[in-house]
Structure formats: C-alpha cells, structure tokens
Scaffold this active site. Structure first.
Site, PDB file in Angstrom:
ATOM      1  N   ASN A  94       3.590   5.622   5.044  1.00 14.78           N
ATOM      2  CA  ASN A  94       3.313   4.481   4.179  1.00 14.78           C
ATOM      3  C   ASN A  94       4.233   4.514   2.962  1.00 14.78           C
ATOM      4  OD1 ASN A  94       2.227   2.346   2.774  1.00 14.78           O
ATOM      5  ND2 ASN A  94       0.367   3.431   2.160  1.00 14.78           N
ATOM      6  N   TRP A  95       5.255   3.672   2.979  1.00  9.70           N
ATOM      7  CA  TRP A  95       6.218   3.645   1.881  1.00  9.70           C
ATOM      8  C   TRP A  95       5.666   2.982   0.631  1.00  9.70           C
ATOM      9  CZ3 TRP A  95      11.459   1.901   4.517  1.00  9.70           C
ATOM     10  CH2 TRP A  95      11.972   2.978   5.245  1.00  9.70           C
ATOM     11  N   LYS A  96       4.572   2.265   0.748  1.00  8.22           N
ATOM     12  CA  LYS A  96       4.021   1.503  -0.379  1.00  8.22           C
ATOM     13  C   LYS A  96       5.102   0.546  -0.917  1.00  8.22           C
ATOM     14  CE  LYS A  96       0.629   5.088  -1.117  1.00  8.22           C
ATOM     15  NZ  LYS A  96      -0.254   5.784  -2.056  1.00  8.22           N
TER      16      LYS A  96
ATOM     17  N   HIS B 277      -6.394  -0.343   2.884  1.00  8.49           N
ATOM     18  CA  HIS B 277      -5.951   0.818   2.105  1.00  8.49           C
ATOM     19  C   HIS B 277      -6.667   0.823   0.762  1.00  8.49           C
ATOM     20  CE1 HIS B 277      -3.336   3.507  -0.206  1.00  8.49           C
ATOM     21  NE2 HIS B 277      -2.935   3.983   0.961  1.00  8.49           N
TER      22      HIS B 277
ATOM     23  N   GLU C 121      -5.745   1.224  -2.155  1.00 12.23           N
ATOM     24  CA  GLU C 121      -5.085   0.465  -3.216  1.00 12.23           C
ATOM     25  C   GLU C 121      -5.329  -1.034  -3.059  1.00 12.23           C
ATOM     26  OE1 GLU C 121      -1.720   3.946  -3.552  1.00 12.23           O
ATOM     27  OE2 GLU C 121      -1.214   2.065  -2.552  1.00 12.23           O
TER      28      GLU C 121
ATOM     29  N   GLU D 161      -9.071   8.483   4.012  1.00 13.72           N
ATOM     30  CA  GLU D 161      -8.275   8.817   2.828  1.00 13.72           C
ATOM     31  C   GLU D 161      -9.206   9.008   1.628  1.00 13.72           C
ATOM     32  OE1 GLU D 161      -5.613   5.606   1.854  1.00 13.72           O
ATOM     33  OE2 GLU D 161      -7.244   4.166   1.775  1.00 13.72           O
TER      34      GLU D 161
ATOM     35  N   GLY E 196      -1.855  10.559  -4.104  1.00 14.29           N
ATOM     36  CA  GLY E 196      -0.870  10.529  -5.174  1.00 14.29           C
ATOM     37  C   GLY E 196      -1.231  11.379  -6.373  1.00 14.29           C
TER      38      GLY E 196
ATOM     39  N   SER F 187      -1.925  13.098   0.003  1.00 12.83           N
ATOM     40  CA  SER F 187      -1.040  14.200  -0.400  1.00 12.83           C
ATOM     41  C   SER F 187      -0.680  15.114   0.767  1.00 12.83           C
ATOM     42  CB  SER F 187      -1.680  15.002  -1.539  1.00 12.83           C
ATOM     43  OG  SER F 187      -1.877  14.194  -2.677  1.00 12.83           O
TER      44      SER F 187
ATOM     45  N   GLY G  17       2.004   9.218   2.311  1.00 12.82           N
ATOM     46  CA  GLY G  17       2.607   8.399   1.270  1.00 12.82           C
ATOM     47  C   GLY G  17       3.898   8.973   0.742  1.00 12.82           C
ATOM     48  N   GLY G  18       3.818   9.651  -0.405  1.00 13.82           N
ATOM     49  CA  GLY G  18       5.012  10.103  -1.115  1.00 13.82           C
ATOM     50  C   GLY G  18       5.968  10.938  -0.292  1.00 13.82           C
TER      51      GLY G  18
END
Length: 249
Positions: free
Chosen positions: A9-11, A94, A96, A166, A172, A211, A232-233
């Site tokens: 997931n690049w966001k 998600h 967010e 999640e 994050g 994470s 994610g990151g």
C-alpha cells in the site's frame, strides 16, 4: 491455504514517473518465490504500472473504490475503471479512510460489493484503535466491524475476498503487534468467517497490516491463520520489498 499475499500500500506516494522507475527497478531484481506481490497504488499510477509490470506476475490494485458503478460522483473511481486498467484488487475500509473520510462499515460493505460485481477482489480492512485494545475489547470490536463490512456479500462471491487485520495503533507508528497478537485476531476472524460463510470462509485469505518489514514478516506470516501482509512504509523502496519477498521464501 492460499498463496501468501504481499499487498503493498503506497498510500499517497509516487508520481507516475516515480512509479515507473520503481517498477523498472523491481523488475530487474525480483524473483517472486512463494508470495504473490500486488501493488495498491494511487489511481493515477495504475496505468503505467500495468504496462511496465505486464508478464512479471506482479498484480496491481486500487487503494479505494467507489460504491457507485457510474454517474455524477466527482472525484470517484469506479470498480469498472480499476478493472479496465488491469487491477486485480481494491482496498476498502482502510483505517485512514474510516478515520479521515468518516467511512462507516456500511459504506465499506457497499464498496466491497461494487468491487466484487466488477470482478475485483476487495481487501476489506478491519482493526481496533489503541483505546479499544487497552480496554481488552479488540476481538469483539474487530469482529463486529468485520460482520458489518461483509453485509450483503453472498457465500458465492465470498471466495473472492481478502480480509486485512490492521491494529490502528501499529500503523506508521513503529509499534508492531507481536506475531501472537496477529494470530489471535487472524484466528478469531477466520472463525467468524467460517460461521458467516461456512466452508468458503475457512479459505479466505487473512492478512496482517501494521509496520510490517523484512525483519518481522516471516514470523508474522508463519502463523497458522495469517496468509500475508498489507504493507505500508516498507513498500516504498524496492529493496524493502525484495527483503520481504526473500524473507518469505
């Protein structure tokens, strides 16, 4: 159990030119091994990724999808549009989106149904915040969210589902649920899926997100009920993806 899924997931990161450069770097080094890799990129990147990753086995998906098939919905991206550029997946619900865009589980369920109707596989996200976990209500909260997010989805279509657990407090933040934490919820989710969907529910992929990186993915995905990760990151750098793929071999 199905193949391990590594959903990246690049966001809101990477322009189309940056996505193209990333894809070319990945192609030069990637050997898929045991995991399926799928990139959940911004919609504007998907056309370029579809072209540059064709014949590699790497899949693409949307980070969100409209609950509507078409119409006067400015700014929305339909499931049919995602399908047309080669997407296989669409993330729905998600944390967010739930927090920043006030998406209820009822909206998430409508988006999941729209994805299924267009032939996409929805990755339905569920999970609790820190306050819920500290009260010891994380299992019941997450399962209630799961049931509401599956409203209207039939057993026949449920074969094309993925659930991502999640824990919001681990996204994050650098904090990671332990492998045992991930397994606790994944097992509870699988049990709930079996109750809702019968034998089909037992075969649904359950991912962990929060994470995840090369150093912990093997232990997390080695749990009996964890079938992959929503990352994610660590997905933004090609080397981070290679580290995770290699760890899963």
């Amino acid at each position: 159990m199905p193949q391990t899924l590594l959903a990246l997931n690049w966001k809101m990161n990477k322009t189309p030119s940056e996505a193209t450069a990333w894809a070319n770097d990945l192609k030069a080094s990637l050997q898929l091994g045991e995991a399926e890799v799928a990139i959940m990129a911004p919609a504007i990147d998907l056309q370029a990724l579809s072209w540059f990753l064709k014949d590699t086995g790497v899949q693409i998906g949307g980070q969100d999808v409209s609950q509507h098939e078409s119409g006067a919905y400015t700014g929305e991206i339909s499931a049919g549009m995602l399908k047309d550029v080669g997407a296989k997946y669409a993330v729905v619900g998600h944390s967010e989106r739930r927090e920043y865009h006030a998406e209820s589980s009822q909206i998430v369920a409508a988006k999941a149904r729209a994805a299924l109707n267009a032939g996409l596989i929805p990755i339905i996200c569920v999970g609790e915040g820190l306050e819920v976990r500290e009260r010891g209500e994380h299992v019941s909260y997450t399962l209630d969210q799961l049931r509401d997010s599956l409203a209207g989805i039939t057993i026949a279509s449920a074969e094309q589902l993925v659930i991502a657990y999640e824990p919001v407090w681990a996204i994050g933040t650098g904090k990671t649920a332990t492998a045992a934490d991930a397994e606790e919820l994944a097992a509870a989710i699988r049990s709930a899926l079996s109750g809702l969907l019968g034998e089909v529910g037992a075969g649904v992929q359950v991912l962990y997100g929060g994470s995840v990186k090369g150093g912990n993915i093997r232990e997390i995905c080695g749990q009996p009920n964890v079938n992959g990760a929503l990352v994610g990151g660590a997905s933004l750098e090609v080397q981070g993806v290679l580290d995770m793929v290699n760890a899963l071999k």
